[in-house]
Motif scaffolding. Structure first.
Motif, PDB file in Angstrom:
ATOM      1  N   GLU A   1      54.290 -14.928  16.068  1.00 54.16           N
ATOM      2  CA  GLU A   1      53.520 -16.026  16.638  1.00 54.16           C
ATOM      3  C   GLU A   1      54.124 -16.466  17.969  1.00 54.16           C
ATOM      4  OE1 GLU A   1      51.720 -18.343  12.724  1.00 54.16           O
ATOM      5  OE2 GLU A   1      53.621 -19.016  13.586  1.00 54.16           O
ATOM      6  N   SER A   2      53.271 -16.735  18.947  1.00 52.48           N
ATOM      7  CA  SER A   2      53.760 -17.189  20.245  1.00 52.48           C
ATOM      8  C   SER A   2      53.281 -18.590  20.593  1.00 52.48           C
ATOM      9  CB  SER A   2      53.306 -16.219  21.340  1.00 52.48           C
ATOM     10  OG  SER A   2      51.892 -16.150  21.393  1.00 52.48           O
ATOM     11  N   GLN A   3      52.292 -19.117  19.879  1.00 55.42           N
ATOM     12  CA  GLN A   3      51.712 -20.420  20.221  1.00 55.42           C
ATOM     13  C   GLN A   3      51.722 -21.361  19.020  1.00 55.42           C
ATOM     14  OE1 GLN A   3      47.746 -19.370  21.558  1.00 55.42           O
ATOM     15  NE2 GLN A   3      48.595 -17.509  22.454  1.00 55.42           N
ATOM     16  N   GLN A   4      51.983 -22.633  19.300  1.00 52.35           N
ATOM     17  CA  GLN A   4      51.890 -23.672  18.289  1.00 52.35           C
ATOM     18  C   GLN A   4      51.448 -24.963  18.971  1.00 52.35           C
ATOM     19  OE1 GLN A   4      51.955 -23.592  15.126  1.00 52.35           O
ATOM     20  NE2 GLN A   4      52.841 -21.585  14.680  1.00 52.35           N
ATOM     21  N   ALA A   5      50.789 -25.815  18.204  1.00 49.83           N
ATOM     22  CA  ALA A   5      50.344 -27.103  18.747  1.00 49.83           C
ATOM     23  C   ALA A   5      51.523 -28.054  18.893  1.00 49.83           C
ATOM     24  CB  ALA A   5      49.287 -27.713  17.824  1.00 49.83           C
ATOM     25  N   TRP A   6      51.457 -28.883  19.912  1.00 46.04           N
ATOM     26  CA  TRP A   6      52.454 -29.935  20.097  1.00 46.04           C
ATOM     27  C   TRP A   6      52.391 -30.894  18.909  1.00 46.04           C
ATOM     28  CZ3 TRP A   6      56.366 -30.971  23.379  1.00 46.04           C
ATOM     29  CH2 TRP A   6      56.878 -32.279  23.393  1.00 46.04           C
ATOM     30  N   PRO A   7      53.534 -31.376  18.393  1.00 42.19           N
ATOM     31  CA  PRO A   7      53.517 -32.270  17.226  1.00 42.19           C
ATOM     32  C   PRO A   7      52.779 -33.580  17.510  1.00 42.19           C
ATOM     33  CG  PRO A   7      55.711 -32.180  18.214  1.00 42.19           C
ATOM     34  CD  PRO A   7      54.910 -31.103  18.871  1.00 42.19           C
ATOM     35  N   ALA A   8      51.813 -33.892  16.671  1.00 45.29           N
ATOM     36  CA  ALA A   8      50.955 -35.064  16.883  1.00 45.29           C
ATOM     37  C   ALA A   8      51.722 -36.377  16.783  1.00 45.29           C
ATOM     38  CB  ALA A   8      49.813 -35.051  15.871  1.00 45.29           C
ATOM     39  N   THR A   9      52.870 -36.364  16.098  1.00 41.02           N
ATOM     40  CA  THR A   9      53.646 -37.600  15.926  1.00 41.02           C
ATOM     41  C   THR A   9      54.394 -38.017  17.191  1.00 41.02           C
ATOM     42  OG1 THR A   9      55.481 -36.291  15.038  1.00 41.02           O
ATOM     43  CG2 THR A   9      53.923 -37.246  13.446  1.00 41.02           C
ATOM     44  N   LEU A  10      54.446 -37.133  18.187  1.00 39.42           N
ATOM     45  CA  LEU A  10      55.121 -37.438  19.448  1.00 39.42           C
ATOM     46  C   LEU A  10      54.070 -37.385  20.560  1.00 39.42           C
ATOM     47  CD1 LEU A  10      58.385 -35.296  19.069  1.00 39.42           C
ATOM     48  CD2 LEU A  10      58.079 -37.734  18.609  1.00 39.42           C
ATOM     49  N   PRO A  11      53.489 -38.510  20.922  1.00 35.42           N
ATOM     50  CA  PRO A  11      52.384 -38.506  21.885  1.00 35.42           C
ATOM     51  C   PRO A  11      52.806 -38.035  23.273  1.00 35.42           C
ATOM     52  CG  PRO A  11      53.128 -40.752  21.461  1.00 35.42           C
ATOM     53  CD  PRO A  11      53.826 -39.875  20.467  1.00 35.42           C
ATOM     54  N   VAL A  12      51.896 -37.294  23.902  1.00 38.81           N
ATOM     55  CA  VAL A  12      52.087 -36.853  25.282  1.00 38.81           C
ATOM     56  C   VAL A  12      51.374 -37.838  26.202  1.00 38.81           C
ATOM     57  CG1 VAL A  12      51.484 -35.071  26.967  1.00 38.81           C
ATOM     58  CG2 VAL A  12      52.347 -34.419  24.704  1.00 38.81           C
ATOM     59  N   SER A  13      52.094 -38.343  27.192  1.00 34.81           N
ATOM     60  CA  SER A  13      51.517 -39.288  28.146  1.00 34.81           C
ATOM     61  C   SER A  13      52.158 -39.049  29.502  1.00 34.81           C
ATOM     62  CB  SER A  13      51.746 -40.733  27.696  1.00 34.81           C
ATOM     63  OG  SER A  13      53.134 -41.012  27.574  1.00 34.81           O
ATOM     64  N   GLN A  14      51.606 -39.663  30.533  1.00 32.77           N
ATOM     65  CA  GLN A  14      52.122 -39.501  31.885  1.00 32.77           C
ATOM     66  C   GLN A  14      53.596 -39.919  31.953  1.00 32.77           C
ATOM     67  OE1 GLN A  14      50.791 -38.157  34.581  1.00 32.77           O
ATOM     68  NE2 GLN A  14      52.583 -38.601  35.827  1.00 32.77           N
ATOM     69  N   GLY A  15      54.458 -38.994  32.386  1.00 33.80           N
ATOM     70  CA  GLY A  15      55.874 -39.280  32.532  1.00 33.80           C
ATOM     71  C   GLY A  15      56.696 -39.169  31.266  1.00 33.80           C
ATOM     72  N   ALA A  16      56.059 -38.895  30.130  1.00 30.01           N
ATOM     73  CA  ALA A  16      56.812 -38.764  28.873  1.00 30.01           C
ATOM     74  C   ALA A  16      57.763 -37.579  28.959  1.00 30.01           C
ATOM     75  CB  ALA A  16      55.853 -38.582  27.702  1.00 30.01           C
ATOM     76  N   GLU A  17      58.971 -37.761  28.432  1.00 28.07           N
ATOM     77  CA  GLU A  17      59.997 -36.720  28.519  1.00 28.07           C
ATOM     78  C   GLU A  17      60.538 -36.399  27.132  1.00 28.07           C
ATOM     79  OE1 GLU A  17      64.271 -36.303  30.765  1.00 28.07           O
ATOM     80  OE2 GLU A  17      62.542 -36.953  31.973  1.00 28.07           O
ATOM     81  N   TYR A  18      60.681 -35.107  26.848  1.00 35.19           N
ATOM     82  CA  TYR A  18      61.158 -34.668  25.540  1.00 35.19           C
ATOM     83  C   TYR A  18      62.207 -33.571  25.702  1.00 35.19           C
ATOM     84  CZ  TYR A  18      57.233 -37.238  23.565  1.00 35.19           C
ATOM     85  OH  TYR A  18      56.353 -38.232  23.207  1.00 35.19           O
ATOM     86  N   ARG A  19      63.056 -33.462  24.674  1.00 35.05           N
ATOM     87  CA  ARG A  19      64.123 -32.463  24.659  1.00 35.05           C
ATOM     88  C   ARG A  19      63.863 -31.516  23.486  1.00 35.05           C
ATOM     89  NH1 ARG A  19      69.486 -32.838  26.671  1.00 35.05           N
ATOM     90  NH2 ARG A  19      71.052 -31.674  25.494  1.00 35.05           N
ATOM     91  N   LEU A  20      63.868 -30.212  23.768  1.00 32.24           N
ATOM     92  CA  LEU A  20      63.599 -29.206  22.753  1.00 32.24           C
ATOM     93  C   LEU A  20      64.849 -28.367  22.528  1.00 32.24           C
ATOM     94  CD1 LEU A  20      60.759 -29.999  23.964  1.00 32.24           C
ATOM     95  CD2 LEU A  20      60.009 -27.698  23.349  1.00 32.24           C
ATOM     96  N   SER A  21      65.206 -28.161  21.258  1.00 30.02           N
ATOM     97  CA  SER A  21      66.380 -27.352  20.936  1.00 30.02           C
ATOM     98  C   SER A  21      66.084 -26.504  19.705  1.00 30.02           C
ATOM     99  CB  SER A  21      67.599 -28.245  20.687  1.00 30.02           C
ATOM    100  OG  SER A  21      67.347 -29.164  19.641  1.00 30.02           O
ATOM    101  N   TRP A  22      66.735 -25.350  19.637  1.00 21.90           N
ATOM    102  CA  TRP A  22      66.565 -24.450  18.493  1.00 21.90           C
ATOM    103  C   TRP A  22      67.738 -23.489  18.447  1.00 21.90           C
ATOM    104  CZ3 TRP A  22      63.901 -24.381  23.010  1.00 21.90           C
ATOM    105  CH2 TRP A  22      63.905 -23.207  23.775  1.00 21.90           C
ATOM    106  N   ALA A  23      67.949 -22.902  17.287  1.00 20.55           N
ATOM    107  CA  ALA A  23      69.064 -21.980  17.086  1.00 20.55           C
ATOM    108  C   ALA A  23      68.923 -20.783  18.013  1.00 20.55           C
ATOM    109  CB  ALA A  23      69.099 -21.522  15.629  1.00 20.55           C
ATOM    110  N   GLY A  24      70.007 -20.439  18.688  1.00 18.15           N
ATOM    111  CA  GLY A  24      70.000 -19.287  19.581  1.00 18.15           C
ATOM    112  C   GLY A  24      69.656 -19.611  21.013  1.00 18.15           C
ATOM    113  N   ALA A  25      69.178 -20.828  21.295  1.00 25.32           N
ATOM    114  CA  ALA A  25      68.862 -21.199  22.670  1.00 25.32           C
ATOM    115  C   ALA A  25      70.158 -21.446  23.443  1.00 25.32           C
ATOM    116  CB  ALA A  25      67.998 -22.450  22.709  1.00 25.32           C
ATOM    117  N   PRO A  26      70.273 -20.935  24.677  1.00 24.55           N
ATOM    118  CA  PRO A  26      71.502 -21.152  25.441  1.00 24.55           C
ATOM    119  C   PRO A  26      71.767 -22.626  25.717  1.00 24.55           C
ATOM    120  CG  PRO A  26      69.767 -20.198  26.813  1.00 24.55           C
ATOM    121  CD  PRO A  26      69.299 -20.124  25.399  1.00 24.55           C
TER     122      PRO A  26
END
Length: 238
Positions: free
Chosen positions: A163-188
């Motif tokens: 799988e290459s695509q997934q929906a953004w989590p609905a519990t974290l709203p996307v809005s103008q200027g919103a900033e998020y941090r993404l992390s996962w195992a193996g990411a530098p």
């Protein structure tokens, strides 16, 4: 549906002006991204200059020294293999990219300009904040991505192998200027995403490029430049 979008976008942009989308070298201050170029103007470049321009046909890379017209001769072939729909349609369409040397270093390329690449920290332009799609370049294994907001709220997004695509989590709203941090195992290192909400899909290649430049959405601008590149034969000095 995608072809209909392409036809409408390209037709609406047919009379639009040429704009600079990328520049480097001694003359870069004279040709900043977003600069409009009149058909009657000449682009004068020095040694080591490189300017990428875009119009309704696609992008061209101009390399100095030399003087160039922003207008493509009608006798010059254009690359119609990759169309406006390839990068602007909601339906992903796989394909190769060509032309401009990319700033993106991933081997894989997103099939849709509105997909948000989780592997690159960037400002992501979106047209509908309620329908954001995350995309990963490496789909060789399962992955669980933790998304963290500035207020401490978190959510997880899971990919299965292939799988290459997934929906953004609905519990974290996307809005103008919103900033998020993404992390996962193996990411530098964690990825930081900041969102810019554009509203309706910009019309035509010029409208799309201008919106991406204005909002600093560099990863998407790179993809647009690469996908609609015109063969080098159309970028010779005059």
């Amino acid at each position: 549906m995608a072809l209909t979008i392409a036809g409408a976008g390209l037709a609406a942009a047919a009379a639009a002006e040429t704009i600079v989308v990328r520049s480097s070298g001694p003359s870069m201050k004279a040709y900043p991204p977003g600069k409009a170029l009149a058909d009657s103007s000449m682009i004068v470049l020095k040694p080591n200059d490189q300017v990428v321009i875009l119009d309704s046909r696609g992008t061209r890379t101009l390399k100095g020294p030399g003087s160039f017209s922003p207008v493509i001769s009608r006798s010059q072939p254009t690359d119609l293999r990759a169309t406006f729909a390839d990068v602007s349609g909601r339906r992903a369409r796989p394909g190769a990219v060509r032309g401009v040397t990319p700033a993106v270093t991933s081997a894989a390329r997103s099939p849709n300009i509105w997909f948000v690449d989780i592997g690159r920290s960037s400002t992501a332009c979106v047209t509908d904040p309620t329908r954001v799609t995350l995309w990963r370049p490496d789909r060789s294994a399962d992955a669980t991505v933790t998304v963290s907001g500035a207020n401490g709220a978190t959510a997880t997004v899971k990919w299965a192998t292939g799988e290459s695509q997934q929906a953004w989590p609905a519990t974290l709203p996307v809005s103008q200027g919103a900033e998020y941090r993404l992390s996962w195992a193996g990411a530098p290192e964690p990825t930081t995403l900041k969102f810019a909400v554009l509203g309706p899909n910009p019309t035509g290649l010029e409208g799309m490029a201008s919106a991406l430049i204005k909002n600093g959405c560099d990863a998407q601008l790179d993809l647009l430049i690469e996908t609609v590149a015109i063969p080098d034969a159309a970028a010779t000095a005059g």
